[in-house]
Design an enzyme around this catalytic site. Structure first.
Site, mmCIF file in Angstrom:
data_model
loop_
_atom_site.group_PDB
_atom_site.id
_atom_site.type_symbol
_atom_site.label_atom_id
_atom_site.label_comp_id
_atom_site.label_asym_id
_atom_site.label_seq_id
_atom_site.Cartn_x
_atom_site.Cartn_y
_atom_site.Cartn_z
ATOM 1 N N ASP A 49 -19.994 8.638 21.692
ATOM 2 C CA ASP A 49 -20.770 9.182 20.586
ATOM 3 C C ASP A 49 -22.242 9.308 20.982
ATOM 4 O O ASP A 49 -22.711 8.585 21.867
ATOM 5 C CB ASP A 49 -20.668 8.264 19.365
ATOM 6 C CG ASP A 49 -19.281 8.256 18.752
ATOM 7 O OD1 ASP A 49 -18.550 9.245 18.931
ATOM 8 O OD2 ASP A 49 -18.930 7.250 18.097
ATOM 9 N N TYR A 77 -16.787 -2.670 26.122
ATOM 10 C CA TYR A 77 -17.989 -2.267 25.392
ATOM 11 C C TYR A 77 -18.801 -3.495 24.994
ATOM 12 O O TYR A 77 -18.246 -4.565 24.743
ATOM 13 C CB TYR A 77 -17.622 -1.524 24.096
ATOM 14 C CG TYR A 77 -16.866 -0.249 24.274
ATOM 15 C CD1 TYR A 77 -17.528 0.969 24.422
ATOM 16 C CD2 TYR A 77 -15.472 -0.247 24.271
ATOM 17 C CE1 TYR A 77 -16.811 2.154 24.569
ATOM 18 C CE2 TYR A 77 -14.754 0.932 24.418
ATOM 19 C CZ TYR A 77 -15.428 2.129 24.569
ATOM 20 O OH TYR A 77 -14.723 3.290 24.715
ATOM 21 N N ASP A 91 -21.302 3.844 11.427
ATOM 22 C CA ASP A 91 -22.350 3.448 12.373
ATOM 23 C C ASP A 91 -23.726 3.789 11.805
ATOM 24 O O ASP A 91 -23.847 4.312 10.690
ATOM 25 C CB ASP A 91 -22.132 4.088 13.751
ATOM 26 C CG ASP A 91 -22.197 5.609 13.735
ATOM 27 O OD1 ASP A 91 -22.783 6.192 12.804
ATOM 28 O OD2 ASP A 91 -21.651 6.228 14.669
ATOM 29 N N ARG A 184 -16.604 1.415 16.328
ATOM 30 C CA ARG A 184 -17.290 1.431 15.029
ATOM 31 C C ARG A 184 -16.320 1.102 13.890
ATOM 32 O O ARG A 184 -16.708 0.531 12.875
ATOM 33 C CB ARG A 184 -18.003 2.749 14.795
ATOM 34 C CG ARG A 184 -17.181 3.974 14.933
ATOM 35 C CD ARG A 184 -18.117 5.188 15.118
ATOM 36 N NE ARG A 184 -17.454 6.266 15.791
ATOM 37 C CZ ARG A 184 -17.065 7.379 15.184
ATOM 38 N NH1 ARG A 184 -17.264 7.533 13.880
ATOM 39 N NH2 ARG A 184 -16.488 8.337 15.854
#
Length: 242
Positions: A49, A77, A91, A184
């Site tokens: 993203d 991550y 988010d 997210r």
């Protein structure tokens, strides 16, 4: 019968590891590198993203044939969960829908919810702001029009999920999971189980399969190259297929 001469390996067939900056889309990175170096083929394996930073694997030339192999690798991550904030995109880029007091939440409560609900094989409902298609139309295009449709849960697996730092309402974490995981959505769902909501403030991909952001180059480093020095930064196809 004469033996055919084997063509010399193309110095631009392979992978280029990019440390994607925030606000760039994955497509932005691909388009910039492809056009700047006049590459005939250039794609990427695994979208990040615009909010996210970190490892974006570019597939160049015949390296595009490795797309499935790279995409199928587990991902790692590091992210930041903001407790008490719910947004329409799950988010920090989204519109705030609800704010709740999360001052009573402790690190132990967060870790227990993760252990009880978000480890091992789990299902998650993809967010509307995603590239998944319904009748050929990406969900994010529907979301832009204010539409929301029912989405089928998807199976993923979370192998590791560690709280790195906790300073209420901010939770810094590290997660290792299978491909297709929406981090997210994990942040949003953790907040919901805690009863206060949650959204993702920041995200950085550090690993994709055996590839690490430690070996990646920034966009500034890449754009300082000419075509010859770019080839020195590519993980060549003949080194990958052994």
């Amino acid at each position: 019968m004469r033996n055919r001469r084997r063509r010399a390996p193309d110095p631009y067939d392979g992978l280029l590891l990019v440390d994607k900056p925030t606000e760039w889309t994955s497509h932005d990175v691909v388009a910039k590198v492809r056009n700047y170096f006049k590459l005939s083929k250039c794609g990427h394996a695994g979208t990040l993203d615009p909010l996210a930073t970190g490892l974006l694997v570019l597939l160049i030339g015949k390296g595009t044939k490795l797309s499935d192999r790279i995409m199928n690798g587990d991902k790692v991550y590091e992210g930041t969960l903001h407790l008490g904030i719910t947004t329409n995109t799950q988010d920090a880029d989204g519109e705030i829908l609800e704010e709740k007091d999360a001052s009573h939440i402790t690190r132990e409560m967060v870790e227990k919810v993760i252990a009880d609900h978000f480890m091992g094989p789990i299902e998650q409902i993809p967010p509307m702001v995603s590239a998944i298609k319904k009748d050929g139309v990406p969900l994010y295009k529907m979301a832009r029009k204010g539409q929301e449709i029912e989405r089928e849960p998807r199976k993923i697996e979370v192998f590791e999920f560690d709280v790195l730092e906790f300073e209420n309402p901010i939770v810094k974490f590290r997660v290792k999971s299978t491909k297709g995981t929406y981090v997210r959505t994990l942040a949003n769902d953790i907040g919901n189980v805690l009863g206060v909501g949650g959204s993702l403030d920041a995200l950085r991909r550090t690993d994709s399969g055996p590839l690490s952001v430690d070996k990646a180059f920034t966009m500034d480093e890449i754009l300082e190259c000419d075509r010859e020095t770019l080839s020195e930064k590519i993980i060549h196809l003949h080194d990958l297929i052994k």
